[in-house]
Motif scaffolding. Structure first.
Motif, mmCIF file in Angstrom:
data_model
loop_
_atom_site.group_PDB
_atom_site.id
_atom_site.type_symbol
_atom_site.label_atom_id
_atom_site.label_comp_id
_atom_site.label_asym_id
_atom_site.label_seq_id
_atom_site.Cartn_x
_atom_site.Cartn_y
_atom_site.Cartn_z
ATOM 1 N N LEU C 193 0.834 -1.208 0.000
ATOM 2 C CA LEU C 193 0.000 0.000 0.000
ATOM 3 C C LEU C 193 0.866 1.253 0.000
ATOM 4 C CD1 LEU C 193 -2.868 -0.855 2.492
ATOM 5 C CD2 LEU C 193 -3.089 -0.280 0.088
ATOM 6 N N GLY C 202 -3.703 4.310 -2.172
ATOM 7 C CA GLY C 202 -2.879 3.790 -1.084
ATOM 8 C C GLY C 202 -2.060 4.911 -0.509
ATOM 9 N N GLN C 206 -3.077 4.432 5.021
ATOM 10 C CA GLN C 206 -3.646 3.111 4.864
ATOM 11 C C GLN C 206 -2.627 2.046 5.275
ATOM 12 O OE1 GLN C 206 -3.602 5.530 2.612
ATOM 13 N NE2 GLN C 206 -5.538 5.722 1.537
#
Lengths: 469, 102, 297, 91
Positions: C193, C202, C206
């Motif tokens: 991510l 992303g 996150q």
């Protein structure tokens, strides 16, 4: 590096350092507040010499990026924060520290500086969140069940307030497509824009403890430790009041609906706070209710000043904020000392025979003079400017209200001062004369500062006359 | 060929959805915790796996298939573990009480 | 077909939120909130905001849900006093009025957003291909810095006030192997991510949330003892994010003269460096926000 | 267009529901939930306003992301305070 970036980032760096090196937190805090004061002095000189300064963060101009705006009003607010913060730091160094105080205090300072400089609505929201969380932490510092409960109510009220602000920002975005401060004047032009502004103002009213949304405030301000109360009452609520004034300035003539609302709510707060202060049984509670009244007075001053771009009446509100910050911080610090000396803070037990009034009582009395607004204090100058302007406009009813508020504040503050001077038996057996500490110097210094500010009012007025960026 | 593959993928996804719907009805209608858990964990895992296979057939892309496989694995493992934990809590409430009570 | 899906989704969000807010049972209320969060993150996808959907699923529903579940039993129910119907009606009318005003404000004519063209024009110089990352770490990085400061203050307050918790009992034999699968997986997903954030949905928040989620699962399973939460190292890692971001902002000002103004052509390196530091710091912060201090002084 | 209105109504509805709950409940956990739902509603309004012909505006997306992270911090503090209040009451 420019003063503006350092003003905001130094406190945050200091905050992280005070967590990393807790043993040296107090001296780190002192260094940071001293540096902050020096930066503010240098910034003020620059603004007086060269006019308002602007800094484009990251090289991305508004509306895409965020801009720091350092004009006269921001500089006065920064100076107010710097003066009070020196006194708070001096007081905090002389009292046994509690874990968490220094990082929270440094974060509060950084958030306040960021708030006064920011030229972007969403950025202001984030700064408010830092300020609100740190203020809640400072309230909870006392650790008593009462303080914790007050902190919870404070945080829910504060969060509801900031979410209302965020809702207003979301609507501003949907109406004008942008969120920098220049959007405010566009918002005042359409009725859906005014809904967005009204939501922001409602959120600010919660955060500033403006009547009738002040319900959370007396408990929070009176149950915190003295240093924290001083901070909350003198500085934290000013963040929201400052933004209300800023919206009134940015909105110009179109923000008249906002000012009318502020004037009405301010009047309500002034009377309601005074009424409660007259009836309060505990000293801290009296001072907290007096904050409700004084916030009402400041809101009233913003409200009746009219379009800030047309006349200079709004400078009265800025002066009143300045003088209230100094006087109220002095008052809370003094009240802390009085309660420590007597072992309680009941107003009925303030009279004493064997302990003559000391530095704390003296500081309280001077601060009271400043809050009532007797000459030569800055409070007096502020009210004078306002009344003079209102006389010109023939707005007699507002003048009458101002005088009524002044008389009421004199009435409730004299409850305390007269008790301190009166003889009588002691209530508490543990009462004792405390040795001098730097905290006394802080309270006295702030109180005399508020007193003498009236004589030196030319300085803030010069700053306030710097045209807006 | 492509039409057949498309249809196969769709059928897989439909079957998976059917599993999930059955599981949902089961959770709603079945009388006690254990039978609900029983229908939930099994049908859930199978349903997600079928949908993932169907989706993989549809996109025909190695990277996407890999992440779909990872998703399925995670659902299978965590579904089984949570099911176990809930059942354990039901039969052995002393553990939970000791956690909360103290 | 899709409008039908959207309408059903919207209705489901409203119903589950109402359930979460009015159901009596604590666990049911929190579960309702979790379901709302997941449905909402689905709706973010439909609204063309996959970055936000990821963050909502990981933080808004995931971590907040975990926090709420942790606390649900420890917060006693307030004695429910029946409000007088008149007050209820007044509050209801006010709520409806506010909702109505919002709908009217948003639907009536407004100016088009000024941002999309500005973002598109400046994207090549920003050092990120994903416009959301460009806004978060470059155009409006100042917001993000203050946001990290919010996390810092929240952590300070939580460590100060959180009650000392008893050590949770390890969760039994099946959880440890689960944790062993989970650990490499969260590191993998987190790293993915973070890296992906530059050009696709992303980013640091996150990734940090996924790492924190994995760590919290490990903590609950007893693989990570409460010893770790007591150590200062984790707290230092948590606060390092703010310090590094602030120092980077000042360093950029020394180099280019603009606060947070990355040197030309090197923006990508700066963003990746800052994001990597933030990921670890956010993960540590969220982990500590969940577990709090093991002992209170 | 229909989708847009559906989500707009949801956002406004969530705000209304949350405000109603906040006004009528004294329960600590319910207040936390209510504030979270309020934030979700506002986020939805921001995203709906940001929708355009060429995709959703990235700036409100960043706002919502920031809001989510800020909110989890505040929620953690609220819950810690509420637990502490309950603990002190028990003693």
């Amino acid at each position: 590096m420019s003063e503006l970036s350092l003003l905001v980032l130094l406190p945050f760096l200091a905050a992280t350092l005070t967590v990393a090196v807790p043993g040296r937190a107090a001296s780190l805090g002192l260094v940071a507040t001293a540096a902050n004061a020096l930066l503010v002095v240098s910034l003020c000189r620059e603004i007086i010499a060269r006019g308002a300064v602007e800094q484009v963060i990251g090289g991305w101009a508004a509306p895409l990026g965020i801009t720091f705006v350092g004009d006269g009003l921001a500089a006065v607010m920064l100076a107010m924060t710097a003066i009070v913060s020196l006194a708070i730091t001096a007081q905090a160094m002389s009292t046994p520290g509690r874990a968490g105080f220094w990082p929270l205090w440094m974060a509060t300072l950084g958030a306040l500086n960021g708030l006064f400089l920011s030229g972007d609505l969403f950025n202001l929201y984030v700064a408010f969140e830092i300020l609100g969380l740190a203020a809640v932490g400072l309230t909870a510092l006392a650790g008593t069940p009462m303080a914790l409960r007050a902190a919870f109510d404070y945080l829910t009220a504060g969060l509801a307030g900031s979410l209302l602000i965020l809702l207003g920002i979301a609507l501003s975005y949907s109406v004008t497509g942008r969120v920098d401060l220049e959007t405010v004047v566009v918002l005042t032009e359409s009725s859906n824009g005014r809904i967005a502004l009204a939501l922001i103002a409602a959120g600010l009213a919660v955060k500033a403890a403006l009547f009738p949304l002040h319900f959370w405030m007396p408990a929070a301000h009176s149950s915190a430790v003295p240093v924290a109360s001083a901070l909350l009452s003198a500085l934290v609520v000013k963040g929201a009041l400052y933004l209300a004034l800023r919206l009134s300035i940015e909105g110009g003539a179109g923000a008249e609906f906002l000012r009318s609302a502020l004037a009405v709510l301010g009047t309500g707060g002034m009377l309601w706070g005074a009424w409660n202060a007259l009836r309060a049984e505990r000293l801290k509670l009296l001072v907290a209710h007096s904050t409700v009244a004084q916030i009402g007075l400041i809101a009233l001053a913003i409200g009746v000043a009219g379009d800030p771009l047309q006349n200079g009446l709004w400078t009265a509100a800025a002066l009143l904020m300045l003088s209230h910050a100094l006087a109220k911080a002095a008052m809370f610090l003094a009240v802390g000392r009085i309660a420590e000396a007597l072992g309680h803070d009941r107003i009925s037990g303030l009279n004493r025979e064997e302990l003559r009034p000391g530095a704390a009582e003296f500081a309280f009395a001077i601060a009271a003079i400043s809050l009532v607004g007797l000459p030569p204090t800055a409070g007096f100058i502020g009210k004078w400017i306002l009344i003079e302007g209102l006389v010109d406009e023939g707005a007699v009813h507002w003048i009458a209200l101002l005088l009524l508020g002044t008389a009421l504040s004199a009435a409730y503050l004299s409850r305390v001062v007269s008790r301190c001077l009166r003889g009588g038996p002691h209530v508490s057996a543990t009462a004792q004369r405390l040795p001098w500490r730097s905290g006394d110097v802080a309270a006295l210094g702030l109180a005399t500062g508020a007193l003498l500010l009236g004589l030196a009012a030319a300085l803030p007025l010069t700053l306030l006359e710097v045209p807006f960026a | 060929m492509t039409a057949f593959v498309e249809a196969l993928g769709l059928a897989m996804m439909l079957a998976g959805t059917a599993f999930l719907v059955v599981a949902a009805i089961g959770v709603w209608r079945l009388p006690d915790l254990l039978s609900r858990l029983h229908v939930l964990t099994k049908a859930d895992t199978a349903g997600v796996a079928l949908i993932a296979i169907g989706a993989a057939i549809h996109v025909q892309d190695v990277a996407a298939t890999l992440s779909l496989a990872l998703c399925t694995l995670l659902v299978a493992v965590s579904g089984a573990t949570t099911g176990h934990l809930i059942a354990r809590d039901q039969f052995n409430p002393s553990v939970a009480d000791a956690e909360e009570g103290a | 077909m899709l409008p039908v899906f959207d309408v059903v989704l919207a209705a489901a969000i409203l119903v589950s939120a109402a359930l979460a807010l009015w159901v009596r049972d604590r666990i049911a209320a929190v579960s309702g909130f979790l379901v709302t969060g997941l449905l909402v993150s689905l709706s973010w996808l439909r609204l063309g905001a996959p970055d936000v959907a990821l963050a909502e699923a990981a933080i808004g529903a995931g971590l907040t849900g975990a926090l709420l579940l942790r606390s649900a039993h420890r917060i006693p129910c307030a004695p429910s006093k029946a409000l007088p119907p008149s007050l209820w009606c007044a509050a209801g009318a006010l709520a409806i009025a506010i909702s109505g005003a919002i709908v009217w404000t948003v639907t009536s004519f407004g100016a088009a957003p000024v941002y999309p063209s500005l973002v598109a024009d400046n994207l090549p110089e920003s050092g990120a291909q994903n416009p959301v990352t460009a806004v978060l770490l470059n155009f409006r990085a100042w917001d993000t810095l203050l946001e990290i400061a919010v996390l810092f203050v929240a952590l300070t307050v939580v460590i100060m006030v959180a009650p000392a918790r008893p050590r949770t009992a390890p969760l039994g034999p099946l959880v440890q192997p689960f944790a062993r699968v989970l650990l490499p997986l969260t590191v993998l997903i987190g790293g993915h991510l973070l890296w992906q954030g530059g050009h696709a949905p992303g980013g640091a928040f996150q990734a940090g949330a996924v790492l924190a989620g994995g760590a919290i699962a490990l903590g609950l399973s007893g693989v990570i003892g409460s010893k770790l939460t007591r150590q200062n190292g984790l707290a230092l890692l948590a606060i390092a994010g703010l310090a590094i971001f602030a120092l980077a902002a000042l360093a950029a000002e020394v180099l280019t003269g603009a606060l947070l103004g990355y040197p030309a052509g090197e923006a990508k390196t700066w963003i990746i460096a800052i994001e990597s530091a933030l990921t670890l710091s956010i993960a540590a912060t969220l982990f500590l926000l969940f577990f709090g201090p093991a002992e209170r002084h | 267009m229909i989708s847009e209105y559906a989500f707009l109504a949801t956002g406004a509805g969530l705000v209304g529901l949350a405000l109603l709950r906040l006004a009528t409940s004294a329960d600590l956990l319910m207040r936390v939930l209510g504030l979270n739902v309020l934030a979700v509603g506002i986020a939805m309004l921001l995203l709906v306003s940001g929708m355009g012909a060429s995709g959703t505006d990235a700036v409100p997306q960043a706002f919502v992301l920031t809001g989510i992270v800020v909110l989890v911090g505040v929620t953690a503090v609220l819950l810690a305070l509420a637990e502490r209040i309950a603990e002190d009451r028990d003693e």
